[in-house]
Scaffold this motif. Structure first.
Motif, mmCIF file in Angstrom:
data_model
loop_
_atom_site.group_PDB
_atom_site.id
_atom_site.type_symbol
_atom_site.label_atom_id
_atom_site.label_comp_id
_atom_site.label_asym_id
_atom_site.label_seq_id
_atom_site.Cartn_x
_atom_site.Cartn_y
_atom_site.Cartn_z
ATOM 1 N N PHE A 423 0.762 -1.197 -0.121
ATOM 2 C CA PHE A 423 0.115 -0.082 -0.239
ATOM 3 C C PHE A 423 0.837 1.211 -0.111
ATOM 4 N N LYS A 424 1.170 1.704 -1.158
ATOM 5 C CA LYS A 424 2.071 3.013 -1.203
ATOM 6 C C LYS A 424 1.453 4.140 -0.637
ATOM 7 N N ASP A 425 -0.056 4.195 -0.951
ATOM 8 C CA ASP A 425 -0.531 5.630 -0.482
ATOM 9 C C ASP A 425 -0.959 5.688 1.023
ATOM 10 N N ILE A 426 -0.429 4.684 1.903
ATOM 11 C CA ILE A 426 -0.688 4.722 3.247
ATOM 12 C C ILE A 426 0.928 4.427 3.988
ATOM 13 N N GLU A 427 1.990 4.893 3.004
ATOM 14 C CA GLU A 427 3.203 4.686 3.286
ATOM 15 C C GLU A 427 3.661 5.581 4.649
ATOM 16 N N TYR A 428 3.196 6.798 4.543
ATOM 17 C CA TYR A 428 3.464 7.730 5.622
ATOM 18 C C TYR A 428 2.772 7.137 7.002
ATOM 19 N N ASP A 429 1.507 6.583 7.113
ATOM 20 C CA ASP A 429 0.767 5.927 8.258
ATOM 21 C C ASP A 429 1.771 4.881 8.695
ATOM 22 N N THR A 430 1.884 3.769 7.919
ATOM 23 C CA THR A 430 2.940 2.779 8.210
ATOM 24 C C THR A 430 4.003 3.026 8.501
ATOM 25 N N LYS A 431 4.891 4.046 8.120
ATOM 26 C CA LYS A 431 6.110 4.280 8.629
ATOM 27 C C LYS A 431 6.168 5.012 9.978
ATOM 28 N N SER A 432 5.073 5.699 10.221
ATOM 29 C CA SER A 432 5.001 6.464 11.386
ATOM 30 C C SER A 432 4.764 5.548 12.611
ATOM 31 N N ALA A 433 4.165 4.300 12.497
ATOM 32 C CA ALA A 433 3.815 3.457 13.398
ATOM 33 C C ALA A 433 5.322 2.612 13.705
ATOM 34 N N LEU A 434 5.907 2.215 12.454
ATOM 35 C CA LEU A 434 7.304 1.496 12.725
ATOM 36 C C LEU A 434 8.157 2.540 13.434
#
Length: 462
Positions: A423-434
């Motif tokens: 999911f490229k368009d939720i990359e920011y949300d995913t990276k924030s959680a990581l």
């Protein structure tokens, strides 16, 4: 402002595609849609069916002719009702039939019949037919129609006629900002308040639907609407009345769901959150979730209301002191296969924990990490669940680092890294959680300065 076109412009483009390109009507419509959408035109108000080859509207014409004749000759109500039913059935065939009837005077004719006859059944069928005629065609409404609507909502009118009138009002508000403002300015709120206070359960559903319709912001032809202002006024006048309906409707899951949904859309200011909380809203949510934990409709709306209430810092602080945490966890577990419910639930958890480590601790102690990770693993290809799950994790651990290892032990790191690829368009949300979990992640620097020195003087000269 979004680009919009008229129905006539769309129809003309379709006809050009048929005549110039030799396309079939269906192909011509598809081509016109592609053409306009590539130019950034919003087609949400365009009826694509109207651009197809014209159909026979002889039955509609005959219905209108018969109604006109019967009305002028003062025929028995039963005869007129028969023709009203026939016109209603024609309108329900499709938007083409509604538009044709509207263009040939159906609206004015129906208002004339309603005004010139006193038979109650006939009046009911007139309004039923108006609902069918004006659904997805609210442009027909005028000041005369608004005056009739307001008069029909008076206290001493027939209950069934009121219910039909409320349904007509709702249809007039959808996709039409001017109608909403004109109806609101006609002081409909006083009538709605009276029905909220004394109305039957049959009326309450329609009243709440009108309240929600009055605060829509769905007319792309208008740059700035008054949805926020309408919501502010309705909330100021009606929130206490609506909250008071909880105990009355608690055993009716459908009405309870609509009640919570209505309260949600009205909470456009933080003081309204406090108002609902002070009226016992949190206790009522807890009772609703406890008694209706397996009702997807009720639980979803409860989650949305919790998220809205969390917009007020005081409500957020006291929210989980009402023993809501176990109920939130249980509701997520019981409804984990229903994507809309868990999306709303994870979003509410994110809002409840945002900058509030005490709430995060309470939910952590209620074993919510296991539930969040289980839901995300159960729906690996649902982007919205992965996004809201990432929000919930990030807000839980950002100020409570001791929770990170628990999430990692549950396997969340591998899942989030998998999401980065899917999911490229939720990359920011995913990276924030990581990032907040302390996991390895490549963060992109969004902007860097070029290092040039600024050289200005107080006079603005170099």
């Amino acid at each position: 402002m979004v680009l919009v076109i008229s129905q006539e412009t769309f129809n003309a483009a379709v006809q050009e595609n048929i005549e110039d390109l030799g396309l079939s009507p269906e192909e011509a419509v598809r081509e016109a849609v592609v053409q306009f959408e590539s130019q950034g035109v919003d087609l949400s108000t365009i009826m694509k069916e109207l651009a197809l080859e014209p159909k026979s509207f002889g039955e509609v014409e005959e219905c209108l002719k018969q109604l006109n004749t019967l009305s002028k000759s003062k025929a028995p109500p039963a005869k007129i009702i028969e023709q009203l039913n026939a016109l209603k059935e024609q309108c329900e065939k499709g938007i083409q039939y509604k538009v044709f009837a509207g263009q040939h005077g159906a609206y004015t004719l129906l208002l004339d019949i309603f005004t010139n006859h006193n038979d109650l059944d006939l009046k009911r069928y007139c309004v039923k037919t108006l609902v069918s005629l004006m659904s997805k065609q609210p442009d027909l409404l005028d000041h005369r129609g608004i005056e009739i609507i307001i008069s029909l909502l008076e206290k001493d009118e027939d209950i069934e006629l009121k219910r039909l009138t409320l349904r007509w009002t709702k249809e007039c508000c959808i996709l039409h900002e001017k109608n909403r403002q004109d109806i609101f300015n006609a002081n409909i709120l006083e009538r709605l308040k009276a029905m909220l206070h004394e109305g039957t359960t049959d009326l309450l559903r329609e009243v709440m639907a009108v309240c929600r319709a009055l605060v829509l912001d769905d007319d792309v032809r208008v740059e700035f609407g008054k949805s926020h202002e309408h919501a502010r006024v309705i909330a100021s006048e009606c929130l206490c009345l609506l909250t008071g309906l909880f105990s009355r409707l608690k055993d009716d899951e459908t009405l309870l769901s609509e009640l919570i949904q209505t309260i949600c859309v009205l909470m456009v200011r933080t003081e309204f959150c406090k108002k609902v909380s002070d009226a016992g809203g949190l206790e009522l949510i807890a009772e609703a979730m406890k008694n209706s934990g397996k009702s997807q409709k009720v639980v979803k709306q409860c989650f949305k209301l919790l998220k809205a209430l969390a917009g007020n810092d005081h409500c957020k602080t006291v929210m989980l002191q009402r023993d809501l945490a176990p109920l939130i966890v249980a509701a997520l577990q019981q409804n984990k296969s229903y994507t809309q419910v868990v999306t709303a639930g994870l979003s509410s958890v994110a809002a409840i924990c945002l900058r509030c480590p005490d709430n995060s601790t309470i939910l952590f102690q209620a074993n919510i990490p296991e539930v969040i990770v289980d839901i995300m693993k159960s729906h690996p290809n649902d982007k919205q669940i992965q996004r809201t799950g990432s929000w919930a994790i990030r807000n839980m651990v950002s100020r409570s680092q001791y929770q990170c290892q628990t999430f990692i032990n549950l396997g969340i790191e591998d899942l989030l890294h998998s999401n980065l690829k899917k999911f490229k368009d939720i990359e920011y949300d995913t990276k924030s959680a990581l990032r907040d979990l302390g996991c390895k992640v490549d963060l992109k620097e969004e902007w860097t300065g070029k290092g040039g020195a600024l050289n200005t003087t107080s006079s603005g000269k170099k």
